[in-house]
Design an enzyme around this catalytic site. Structure first.
Site, PDB file in Angstrom:
ATOM      1  N   ALA A  52       7.075  11.917   3.144  1.00  0.00           N
ATOM      2  CA  ALA A  52       6.300  12.596   2.105  1.00  0.00           C
ATOM      3  C   ALA A  52       6.619  14.078   2.018  1.00  0.00           C
ATOM      4  CB  ALA A  52       4.807  12.402   2.363  1.00  0.00           C
ATOM      5  N   ASP A  68      -3.453 -14.214  -4.917  1.00  0.00           N
ATOM      6  CA  ASP A  68      -3.499 -13.185  -5.950  1.00  0.00           C
ATOM      7  C   ASP A  68      -2.154 -12.488  -6.145  1.00  0.00           C
ATOM      8  OD1 ASP A  68      -6.128 -13.893  -5.804  1.00  0.00           O
ATOM      9  OD2 ASP A  68      -6.899 -11.916  -5.252  1.00  0.00           O
ATOM     10  N   VAL A 115      10.278  13.302  -3.024  1.00  0.00           N
ATOM     11  CA  VAL A 115       9.380  12.194  -2.710  1.00  0.00           C
ATOM     12  C   VAL A 115       7.985  12.566  -3.199  1.00  0.00           C
ATOM     13  CG1 VAL A 115       8.313  10.862  -0.841  1.00  0.00           C
ATOM     14  CG2 VAL A 115      10.746  11.464  -0.721  1.00  0.00           C
ATOM     15  N   ASP A 171       6.560  -2.041   4.902  1.00  0.00           N
ATOM     16  CA  ASP A 171       5.289  -2.057   5.630  1.00  0.00           C
ATOM     17  C   ASP A 171       5.317  -3.154   6.702  1.00  0.00           C
ATOM     18  OD1 ASP A 171       2.229  -2.018   5.985  1.00  0.00           O
ATOM     19  OD2 ASP A 171       2.503  -0.569   4.368  1.00  0.00           O
ATOM     20  N   HIS A 206      -1.964  -5.159   6.556  1.00  0.00           N
ATOM     21  CA  HIS A 206      -1.775  -3.838   5.951  1.00  0.00           C
ATOM     22  C   HIS A 206      -0.796  -3.906   4.773  1.00  0.00           C
ATOM     23  CE1 HIS A 206      -0.401   0.368   5.546  1.00  0.00           C
ATOM     24  NE2 HIS A 206      -1.591   0.695   6.031  1.00  0.00           N
TER      25      HIS A 206
END
Length: 372
Positions: free
Chosen positions: A196, A67, A201, A59, A93
């Site tokens: 995808a 966190d 996948v 990404d 993102h």
């Protein structure tokens, strides 16, 4: 080169730690994570937390959010401009996707919580701050993830299928790595994008708070499962939080679900992990698989507890009606995956009882929670 694009829109939120009433502010982040209650995360976490699993997040990078710090590994940059270790994110993102997968919060109900909070995050920067990118950078990221022991690769972007990227995806599948990828978002995407769209996948679409199909989510015959995708709260840069909408968020949630399964069933092959997700999904829309929900909305508790017959298990499929046998035969051809086999021979293999169990669950869908 064909460009890749991120599959989410987001809004940056101030850190609750900097707001009046620090404790209530932080608690608000957790309560705003409506998808956790929807997916019965408390029950799922009594079964597994994702220990021993590494999820590569390909990404915009992953910031060192409080966190996330306990789970964040040294990664890499497949594009220039970062720190070289994947721990650099200018737009939030990638940090948001990592938080949805493995955020641990800050104790109790404070901060953001991920689906698999004990999983490790391997950050790889493949997308620049403008949200665009090149397929070759994504291919580099996949290859890095394979070589550095990732059990799961989460890809919250869609793009074109170059030969280099196809080769990298094939290599990951051959290496028994689970790949989870977003179907894409309307209006910028008209159909399920790559990777995808590739068999093997796990292609993810999105749902609203009431479990209905999210208008932002692309539909298509390649969709495998659906997950929450609207007003999804997670971690962001500089210790802040974000709220996003899109199949990016749904993809990260499903990647977290895959991490729970791989942790609980460490010897389960990648295609069986995918099969367990599809076979236990809560059926939506028309009975069986459809282009909006795939096999249904993921069910974390069922995925961790159900007795799921393995792919290829032969039983009543041989005596099923001719139309069913033909569909099963088509699904079992070369390159068939959970997309082809999960609802046919395998589900029928339980003598019909398992299929009845899935359909009965349609009436037991978790109700929407925490409306805003």
């Amino acid at each position: 080169m064909l460009a890749t694009t991120l599959s989410a829109t987001s809004l940056l939120l101030p850190s609750p730690a900097n707001a009046k009433g620090t404790q209530p502010g932080v608690d608000r982040v957790r309560s705003d994570q409506w998808h956790l209650q929807y997916l019965q995360i408390a029950k799922a976490h009594r079964l597994n937390l994702g220990d021993g699993v590494t999820v590569a997040v390909l990404d915009t990078g992953v910031d060192s959010h409080p966190d996330l710090v306990p789970n964040l590994l040294q990664g890499a940059d497949a594009i220039s401009g970062g720190t070289g270790n994947g721990q650099h994110d200018l737009i939030g993102h990638g940090t948001g996707m990592a938080g949805l997968i493995a955020a641990r919060g800050r104790g109790g109900t404070r901060g953001a919580l991920g689906i698999a909070p004990h999983a490790r995050i391997l950050p790889v920067i493949v997308t620049p701050t403008d949200g665009g990118g090149e397929s070759d950078a994504l291919a580099d990221g996949i290859e890095y993830a394979i070589s550095h022991g990732a059990n799961i690769i989460s890809i919250s972007s869609v793009g074109g299928a170059t030969q280099r990227l196809i080769k990298a995806v094939n290599a990951a599948l051959s290496a028994d790595v689970v790949i989870v990828a977003s179907a894409g978002n309307r209006p910028q995407d008209a159909f399920v994008g790559y990777p995808a769209s590739r068999d093997g996948v796990i292609a993810v679409s999105g749902v609203n708070k009431d479990g209905s199909h999210a208008a932002v989510s692309v539909t298509g015959p390649q969709v495998d499962v659906a997950a929450p995708a609207v007003d999804i709260y997670s971690t962001s840069i500089n210790g802040t939080y974000r709220v996003g909408t899109g199949t990016s968020d749904a993809t990260a949630i499903v990647a977290g679900a895959a991490a729970l399964i791989r942790s609980k069933f460490p010897d389960l092959p990648a295609q069986e992990v995918a099969h367990r997700l599809t076979a236990t999904a809560i059926d939506k829309g028309p009975p069986g698989r459809d282009d909006e929900y795939g096999y249904g909305v993921i069910d974390l508790v069922a995925a961790l507890t159900a007795d799921v017959p393995p792919l290829g298990f032969e039983s009543t499929a041989a005596t099923a009606p001719a139309s069913t046998r033909a569909a099963s035969a088509e699904a079992s051809g070369d390159g068939a995956t959970a997309r082809g086999l999960a609802t046919l021979g395998v589900l029928l293999a339980a003598g019909g009882g398992y299929l009845v169990w899935r359909r009965r669950r349609r009436a037991d869908d978790p109700p929407p929670r925490i409306s805003r």
